[in-house]
Write a protein that holds these residues in place. Sequence first.
Motif, PDB file in Angstrom:
ATOM      1  N   UNK A 125       0.829  -1.207   0.000  1.00  0.00           N
ATOM      2  CA  UNK A 125       0.000   0.000   0.000  1.00  0.00           C
ATOM      3  C   UNK A 125       0.865   1.259   0.000  1.00  0.00           C
ATOM      4  N   UNK A 126       1.944   1.245   0.779  1.00  0.00           N
ATOM      5  CA  UNK A 126       2.857   2.395   0.802  1.00  0.00           C
ATOM      6  C   UNK A 126       3.514   2.600  -0.562  1.00  0.00           C
ATOM      7  N   UNK A 127       3.985   1.505  -1.165  1.00  0.00           N
ATOM      8  CA  UNK A 127       4.601   1.600  -2.490  1.00  0.00           C
ATOM      9  C   UNK A 127       3.602   2.096  -3.536  1.00  0.00           C
ATOM     10  N   UNK A 128       2.385   1.607  -3.454  1.00  0.00           N
ATOM     11  CA  UNK A 128       1.366   2.021  -4.405  1.00  0.00           C
ATOM     12  C   UNK A 128       1.024   3.509  -4.221  1.00  0.00           C
ATOM     13  N   UNK A 129       0.958   3.960  -2.976  1.00  0.00           N
ATOM     14  CA  UNK A 129       0.716   5.390  -2.721  1.00  0.00           C
ATOM     15  C   UNK A 129       1.859   6.241  -3.253  1.00  0.00           C
ATOM     16  N   UNK A 130       3.092   5.784  -3.037  1.00  0.00           N
ATOM     17  CA  UNK A 130       4.245   6.517  -3.562  1.00  0.00           C
ATOM     18  C   UNK A 130       4.189   6.591  -5.086  1.00  0.00           C
ATOM     19  N   UNK A 131       3.822   5.480  -5.707  1.00  0.00           N
ATOM     20  CA  UNK A 131       3.718   5.450  -7.170  1.00  0.00           C
ATOM     21  C   UNK A 131       2.629   6.405  -7.654  1.00  0.00           C
ATOM     22  N   UNK A 132       1.496   6.404  -6.987  1.00  0.00           N
ATOM     23  CA  UNK A 132       0.409   7.311  -7.382  1.00  0.00           C
ATOM     24  C   UNK A 132       0.832   8.768  -7.235  1.00  0.00           C
ATOM     25  N   UNK A 133       1.523   9.093  -6.161  1.00  0.00           N
ATOM     26  CA  UNK A 133       2.010  10.463  -5.967  1.00  0.00           C
ATOM     27  C   UNK A 133       3.021  10.835  -7.049  1.00  0.00           C
ATOM     28  N   UNK A 134       3.911   9.902  -7.370  1.00  0.00           N
ATOM     29  CA  UNK A 134       4.887  10.163  -8.431  1.00  0.00           C
ATOM     30  C   UNK A 134       4.209  10.364  -9.774  1.00  0.00           C
ATOM     31  N   UNK A 135       3.186   9.587 -10.060  1.00  0.00           N
ATOM     32  CA  UNK A 135       2.468   9.740 -11.328  1.00  0.00           C
ATOM     33  C   UNK A 135       1.843  11.131 -11.421  1.00  0.00           C
ATOM     34  N   UNK A 136       1.316  11.630 -10.308  1.00  0.00           N
ATOM     35  CA  UNK A 136       0.750  12.981 -10.299  1.00  0.00           C
ATOM     36  C   UNK A 136       1.841  14.030 -10.511  1.00  0.00           C
ATOM     37  N   UNK A 137       2.981  13.835  -9.882  1.00  0.00           N
ATOM     38  CA  UNK A 137       4.096  14.772 -10.051  1.00  0.00           C
ATOM     39  C   UNK A 137       4.618  14.737 -11.490  1.00  0.00           C
ATOM     40  N   UNK A 138       4.673  13.542 -12.067  1.00  0.00           N
ATOM     41  CA  UNK A 138       5.130  13.405 -13.457  1.00  0.00           C
ATOM     42  C   UNK A 138       4.160  14.133 -14.386  1.00  0.00           C
ATOM     43  N   UNK A 139       2.874  13.963 -14.155  1.00  0.00           N
ATOM     44  CA  UNK A 139       1.876  14.637 -15.000  1.00  0.00           C
ATOM     45  C   UNK A 139       2.027  16.158 -14.895  1.00  0.00           C
ATOM     46  N   UNK A 140       2.233  16.654 -13.684  1.00  0.00           N
ATOM     47  CA  UNK A 140       2.414  18.100 -13.518  1.00  0.00           C
ATOM     48  C   UNK A 140       3.702  18.564 -14.202  1.00  0.00           C
ATOM     49  N   UNK A 141       4.779  17.810 -14.018  1.00  0.00           N
ATOM     50  CA  UNK A 141       6.065  18.185 -14.615  1.00  0.00           C
ATOM     51  C   UNK A 141       5.971  18.172 -16.146  1.00  0.00           C
ATOM     52  N   UNK A 142       5.279  17.190 -16.708  1.00  0.00           N
ATOM     53  CA  UNK A 142       5.079  17.138 -18.163  1.00  0.00           C
ATOM     54  C   UNK A 142       4.304  18.362 -18.645  1.00  0.00           C
ATOM     55  N   UNK A 143       3.256  18.713 -17.904  1.00  0.00           N
ATOM     56  CA  UNK A 143       2.443  19.862 -18.291  1.00  0.00           C
ATOM     57  C   UNK A 143       3.282  21.142 -18.246  1.00  0.00           C
TER      58      UNK A 143
END
Length: 192
Positions: A125-143
């Motif tokens: 669950x912790x790893x999955x939460x970290x991955x979800x947070x990273x995906x959001x950061x990646x989306x923002x950084x791409x934008x």
Amino acid sequence: MNGLTITLIVIVVLIVLLVLWGVGAYNSLVDLRNRVANGWAQIDVQLKQRADLVPNLVETVKGYAGHESEVFQKVTEARARAVQAAQDGTPAERAQAEGQLGNALVNLQATAEAYPQLQANQNFMDLQNQLNQLEQKIAYARQFYNDVVQKFNTKIQSVPSNIIAGLFHFKEAQFFEAVDQDRIVPQVSFSK
């Protein structure tokens, strides 16, 4: 003052204004080029963090779903391609490799959903939460990156700043775009 002096003053003032405009246009292009580089660096940081997280996520899922070796192999191969693209790929190549990794991670998460004990595992669950947070950061950084690239490319193409861009060899930056396969919903199959 005679007509020659006034003409000379007008010419000098026009030259000074032209030089000031040129300096301003050049500095604006340099600022945008640096913002593009910064935006790319931010994407790179987030993507490296995601790549570093993937082996831990795979190992955690392997503990519960060890017989899903094809899924693990695809994630591992996609991660290797993403790491390689990070070292020597263009933004387009990097986007494609990262898209493949993203699809492989979606399949891994779908596989994990078939194992309720894994879903209850705190480490997972912790790893999955970290991955979800990273995906959001990646989306923002791409934008952010793509917004700056758009401004930079517009400045390079627009008159009259295109004159300065051409004189000083400013080149258009590539967008970090989703490739067609990123737009396709991945197919998940469970072979038990």
